[in-house]
Design an enzyme around this catalytic site. Structure first.
Site, PDB file in Angstrom:
ATOM      1  N   SER A   1       0.857  -1.189   0.000  1.00 12.93           N
ATOM      2  CA  SER A   1       0.000   0.000   0.000  1.00 12.93           C
ATOM      3  C   SER A   1       0.893   1.238   0.000  1.00 12.93           C
ATOM      4  O   SER A   1       2.065   1.169   0.385  1.00 12.93           O
ATOM      5  CB  SER A   1      -0.950  -0.007   1.206  1.00 12.93           C
ATOM      6  OG  SER A   1      -0.260  -0.297   2.395  1.00 12.93           O
TER       7      SER A   1
ATOM      8  N   GLU B   1       1.036   5.480   0.920  1.00 15.22           N
ATOM      9  CA  GLU B   1       0.379   6.553   1.692  1.00 15.22           C
ATOM     10  C   GLU B   1       0.701   7.924   1.104  1.00 15.22           C
ATOM     11  O   GLU B   1       1.843   8.202   0.734  1.00 15.22           O
ATOM     12  CB  GLU B   1       0.857   6.485   3.153  1.00 15.22           C
ATOM     13  CG  GLU B   1       0.266   7.583   4.013  1.00 15.22           C
ATOM     14  CD  GLU B   1       0.571   7.392   5.494  1.00 15.22           C
ATOM     15  OE1 GLU B   1       0.493   6.252   5.989  1.00 15.22           O
ATOM     16  OE2 GLU B   1       0.894   8.403   6.141  1.00 15.22           O
TER      17      GLU B   1
ATOM     18  N   TYR C   1      -4.963  12.240   7.486  1.00 18.13           N
ATOM     19  CA  TYR C   1      -5.971  13.136   8.062  1.00 18.13           C
ATOM     20  C   TYR C   1      -5.200  14.109   8.941  1.00 18.13           C
ATOM     21  O   TYR C   1      -4.509  13.666   9.878  1.00 18.13           O
ATOM     22  CB  TYR C   1      -6.909  12.277   8.910  1.00 18.13           C
ATOM     23  CG  TYR C   1      -8.253  12.865   9.194  1.00 18.13           C
ATOM     24  CD1 TYR C   1      -9.133  13.169   8.159  1.00 18.13           C
ATOM     25  CD2 TYR C   1      -8.670  13.085  10.507  1.00 18.13           C
ATOM     26  CE1 TYR C   1     -10.394  13.677   8.427  1.00 18.13           C
ATOM     27  CE2 TYR C   1      -9.940  13.588  10.776  1.00 18.13           C
ATOM     28  CZ  TYR C   1     -10.791  13.874   9.736  1.00 18.13           C
ATOM     29  OH  TYR C   1     -12.032  14.364  10.001  1.00 18.13           O
TER      30      TYR C   1
ATOM     31  N   ALA D   1      -3.731  16.632  11.681  1.00 13.90           N
ATOM     32  CA  ALA D   1      -3.894  16.620  13.137  1.00 13.90           C
ATOM     33  C   ALA D   1      -5.147  17.406  13.527  1.00 13.90           C
ATOM     34  O   ALA D   1      -5.403  18.488  12.990  1.00 13.90           O
ATOM     35  CB  ALA D   1      -2.662  17.217  13.796  1.00 13.90           C
TER      36      ALA D   1
ATOM     37  N   ASP E   1      -2.990  13.259  16.609  1.00 18.71           N
ATOM     38  CA  ASP E   1      -2.323  14.147  17.572  1.00 18.71           C
ATOM     39  C   ASP E   1      -3.038  15.482  17.542  1.00 18.71           C
ATOM     40  O   ASP E   1      -3.775  15.779  16.604  1.00 18.71           O
ATOM     41  CB  ASP E   1      -0.848  14.348  17.171  1.00 18.71           C
ATOM     42  CG  ASP E   1      -0.053  13.064  17.365  1.00 18.71           C
ATOM     43  OD1 ASP E   1      -0.198  12.428  18.427  1.00 18.71           O
ATOM     44  OD2 ASP E   1       0.704  12.702  16.446  1.00 18.71           O
TER      45      ASP E   1
ATOM     46  N   PHE F   1      11.223  15.145  11.727  1.00 18.80           N
ATOM     47  CA  PHE F   1      10.075  14.233  11.768  1.00 18.80           C
ATOM     48  C   PHE F   1      10.264  13.138  12.822  1.00 18.80           C
ATOM     49  O   PHE F   1       9.377  12.839  13.595  1.00 18.80           O
ATOM     50  CB  PHE F   1      10.071  13.518  10.421  1.00 18.80           C
ATOM     51  CG  PHE F   1       8.837  13.696   9.609  1.00 18.80           C
ATOM     52  CD1 PHE F   1       8.331  14.948   9.353  1.00 18.80           C
ATOM     53  CD2 PHE F   1       8.202  12.575   9.081  1.00 18.80           C
ATOM     54  CE1 PHE F   1       7.206  15.086   8.585  1.00 18.80           C
ATOM     55  CE2 PHE F   1       7.073  12.706   8.314  1.00 18.80           C
ATOM     56  CZ  PHE F   1       6.572  13.966   8.064  1.00 18.80           C
TER      57      PHE F   1
ATOM     58  N   HIS G   1       4.109  -0.992   3.599  1.00 20.52           N
ATOM     59  CA  HIS G   1       3.278   0.205   3.391  1.00 20.52           C
ATOM     60  C   HIS G   1       4.256   1.361   3.199  1.00 20.52           C
ATOM     61  O   HIS G   1       5.051   1.653   4.099  1.00 20.52           O
ATOM     62  CB  HIS G   1       2.407   0.421   4.635  1.00 20.52           C
ATOM     63  CG  HIS G   1       1.603   1.691   4.635  1.00 20.52           C
ATOM     64  ND1 HIS G   1       0.379   1.811   3.994  1.00 20.52           N
ATOM     65  CD2 HIS G   1       1.844   2.908   5.205  1.00 20.52           C
ATOM     66  CE1 HIS G   1      -0.095   3.042   4.183  1.00 20.52           C
ATOM     67  NE2 HIS G   1       0.767   3.722   4.912  1.00 20.52           N
TER      68      HIS G   1
HETATM   69  P1  FAD Z   1      -3.562   5.052  20.122  1.00 22.16           P
HETATM   70  O1  FAD Z   1      -3.635   3.635  19.649  1.00 22.16           O
HETATM   71  O2  FAD Z   1      -4.788   5.612  20.754  1.00 22.16           O
HETATM   72  O3  FAD Z   1      -2.304   5.135  21.104  1.00 22.16           O
HETATM   73  C1  FAD Z   1      -1.788   6.377  21.546  1.00 22.16           C
HETATM   74  C2  FAD Z   1      -1.066   6.209  22.881  1.00 22.16           C
HETATM   75  O4  FAD Z   1      -1.982   5.931  23.941  1.00 22.16           O
HETATM   76  C3  FAD Z   1      -0.060   5.062  22.952  1.00 22.16           C
HETATM   77  O5  FAD Z   1       0.997   5.476  23.768  1.00 22.16           O
HETATM   78  C4  FAD Z   1      -0.846   3.896  23.583  1.00 22.16           C
HETATM   79  O6  FAD Z   1       0.017   3.040  24.309  1.00 22.16           O
HETATM   80  C5  FAD Z   1      -1.815   4.611  24.483  1.00 22.16           C
HETATM   81  N1  FAD Z   1      -3.195   4.053  24.444  1.00 22.16           N
HETATM   82  C6  FAD Z   1      -3.811   3.485  23.393  1.00 22.16           C
HETATM   83  N2  FAD Z   1      -5.099   3.212  23.697  1.00 22.16           N
HETATM   84  C7  FAD Z   1      -5.295   3.635  24.974  1.00 22.16           C
HETATM   85  C8  FAD Z   1      -6.441   3.670  25.843  1.00 22.16           C
HETATM   86  N3  FAD Z   1      -7.637   3.219  25.441  1.00 22.16           N
HETATM   87  N4  FAD Z   1      -6.281   4.220  27.074  1.00 22.16           N
HETATM   88  C9  FAD Z   1      -5.076   4.698  27.485  1.00 22.16           C
HETATM   89  N5  FAD Z   1      -3.960   4.699  26.701  1.00 22.16           N
HETATM   90  C10 FAD Z   1      -4.071   4.184  25.458  1.00 22.16           C
HETATM   91  N6  FAD Z   1      -1.604  11.095  12.623  1.00 22.16           N
HETATM   92  C11 FAD Z   1      -2.471  11.986  12.083  1.00 22.16           C
HETATM   93  O7  FAD Z   1      -2.768  13.012  12.727  1.00 22.16           O
HETATM   94  N7  FAD Z   1      -3.011  11.797  10.835  1.00 22.16           N
HETATM   95  C12 FAD Z   1      -2.747  10.689  10.104  1.00 22.16           C
HETATM   96  O8  FAD Z   1      -3.265  10.538   9.000  1.00 22.16           O
HETATM   97  C13 FAD Z   1      -1.841   9.713  10.639  1.00 22.16           C
HETATM   98  N8  FAD Z   1      -1.546   8.580   9.974  1.00 22.16           N
HETATM   99  C14 FAD Z   1      -0.772   7.610  10.569  1.00 22.16           C
HETATM  100  C15 FAD Z   1      -0.575   6.388   9.915  1.00 22.16           C
HETATM  101  C16 FAD Z   1       0.164   5.377  10.510  1.00 22.16           C
HETATM  102  C17 FAD Z   1       0.359   4.074   9.771  1.00 22.16           C
HETATM  103  C18 FAD Z   1       0.747   5.584  11.790  1.00 22.16           C
HETATM  104  C19 FAD Z   1       1.573   4.516  12.438  1.00 22.16           C
HETATM  105  C20 FAD Z   1       0.569   6.802  12.452  1.00 22.16           C
HETATM  106  C21 FAD Z   1      -0.203   7.819  11.850  1.00 22.16           C
HETATM  107  N9  FAD Z   1      -0.437   9.036  12.490  1.00 22.16           N
HETATM  108  C22 FAD Z   1      -1.294   9.962  11.937  1.00 22.16           C
HETATM  109  C23 FAD Z   1       0.191   9.338  13.774  1.00 22.16           C
HETATM  110  C24 FAD Z   1      -0.715   8.932  14.953  1.00 22.16           C
HETATM  111  O9  FAD Z   1      -1.937   9.612  14.919  1.00 22.16           O
HETATM  112  C25 FAD Z   1       0.048   9.287  16.218  1.00 22.16           C
HETATM  113  O10 FAD Z   1       1.156   8.437  16.353  1.00 22.16           O
HETATM  114  C26 FAD Z   1      -0.784   9.295  17.487  1.00 22.16           C
HETATM  115  O11 FAD Z   1       0.015   9.896  18.516  1.00 22.16           O
HETATM  116  C27 FAD Z   1      -1.210   7.922  17.963  1.00 22.16           C
HETATM  117  O12 FAD Z   1      -2.199   7.395  17.185  1.00 22.16           O
HETATM  118  P2  FAD Z   1      -2.710   5.893  17.429  1.00 22.16           P
HETATM  119  O13 FAD Z   1      -3.888   5.683  16.597  1.00 22.16           O
HETATM  120  O14 FAD Z   1      -1.592   4.935  17.300  1.00 22.16           O
HETATM  121  O15 FAD Z   1      -3.143   6.049  18.967  1.00 22.16           O
END
Ligand code: FAD
Length: 280
Positions: A8, A10, A42, A44, A101, A208, A258
């Site tokens: 894939s 991105e 998407y 922040a 974020d 980054f 990816h």
């Molecule tokens: P989560 O899975 O929610 O985790 C975030 C943190 O909280 C981790 O430290 C985890 O250990 C902890 N955690 C998880 N679930 C819980 C819970 N229920 N309660 C308490 N703690 C918890 N960012 C953008 O803004 N836009 C994008 O398009 C984007 N694309 C991305 C694509 C990929 C493939 C990746 C790997 C990252 C991308 N990011 C993007 C970055 C991502 O949004 C950030 O890394 C963000 O800080 C964490 O997102 P997450 O979905 O992994 O969060």
């Protein structure tokens, strides 16, 4: 070695007409590698909600299977579900569900919604319709409470209904393999696809990586620094390094790759070609 690896690509959401045009050309070039999808980030806090949606719908209409990234940002449940429904109406059946974020400059009072909750909401609303991808961090998310807790939360994303994880980029294959092993010990049996960032610009990469917690090994940092004034030299060196990383990953059983294209086709296409990935 993985047969028929998942591939894939991105993109980030191009805003200008020129940027969108360039993306279309990028898709045309990369399409020979028959990717499962093209994902679109998407911004922040949901800052590119409309741009991402428009771009995804355009790509999908042009026949490129698209996968929008999605997070709550500052939106309500209803807003998120309405966006999800509009993707479904357009025939899009793949999503990348994230916490996201906060945009820089916004203080910490706002509560971000964790990705496992978003996945659960999408499943509750749309059943099995979507294939849901989530983020994973072989070098561990910068805000993680601990290594094991980060894996625990990845497990919760799968329990909530995610189908596949895509990782943050990394340059140390062992970090990935160890992470996958640790995940397996906790019962995670879904694919964890390595995210691959081509090496193209020293200063951007360092900035980054410091922000997202991706480690640039010391030897690599020095090699790239030495080439930072000669972009051709740096790119060629980077292609060598990343090709062998990808070879190691696929040989070790990674289910696919990816590519973080940064909206450029050349480096991702060279990597795919070096790896001998099947073409259409
Ligand atoms: P989560 O899975 O929610 O985790 C975030 C943190 O909280 C981790 O430290 C985890 O250990 C902890 N955690 C998880 N679930 C819980 C819970 N229920 N309660 C308490 N703690 C918890 N960012 C953008 O803004 N836009 C994008 O398009 C984007 N694309 C991305 C694509 C990929 C493939 C990746 C790997 C990252 C991308 N990011 C993007 C970055 C991502 O949004 C950030 O890394 C963000 O800080 C964490 O997102 P997450 O979905 O992994 O969060």
């Amino acid at each position: 070695m993985t047969n028929n690896p998942h591939i894939s690509f991105e993109f980030f959401a191009a805003k200008t007409p020129e940027g969108k045009q360039k993306l279309r050309a990028t898709c045309e070039k990369l399409d020979i590698y028959n990717p499962e999808f093209y994902s679109v980030t998407y911004g922040a806090g949901g800052s590119t909600r409309d741009t991402t949606k428009d771009l995804v719908l355009d790509l999908q209409q042009d026949g490129y299977q698209s996968a929008p990234h999605l997070s709550f940002g500052g939106d309500s449940r209803e807003d998120v579900l309405s966006l999800v429904q509009s993707y479904r109406d357009a025939g899009i059946n793949k999503l990348v569900a994230l916490r996201g974020d906060l945009p820089s400059g916004i203080g910490g009072s706002k509560q971000l919604v964790h990705a496992n909750e978003l996945v659960a909401l999408i499943r509750e609303h749309s059943g099995d319709y979507f294939e849901i991808n989530v983020g994973a961090y072989p070098e561990i998310h910068p805000e993680a409470e601990s290594y094991s807790k980060d894996i625990y939360w990845l497990g919760e994303k799968f329990k909530a209904g995610a189908d596949r994880a895509i990782t943050q980029y990394f340059y140390n294959a062992d970090a990935y393999f160890r992470f996958v092993d640790e995940c397996a010990k906790t019962g995670i049996d879904k694919p964890i696809v390595p995210g691959i960032m081509p090496l193209t610009n020293y200063h951007n990469l360092i900035r980054f990586s410091d922000n997202c917690g991706a480690e640039i090994p010391r030897w690599l940092r020095w090699q790239l620094k030495e080439r930072s004034d000669n972009s051709e030299d740096l790119v060629n060196y980077g292609i060598d390094v990343v090709t062998s990383l990808c070879e190691k990953l696929l040989a070790g059983g990674a289910p696919g790759l990816h590519f973080y294209t940064m909206n450029q086709w050349q480096n991702s296409a060279t990597l795919c070609s070096n790896l001998g990935l099947p073409t259409k």
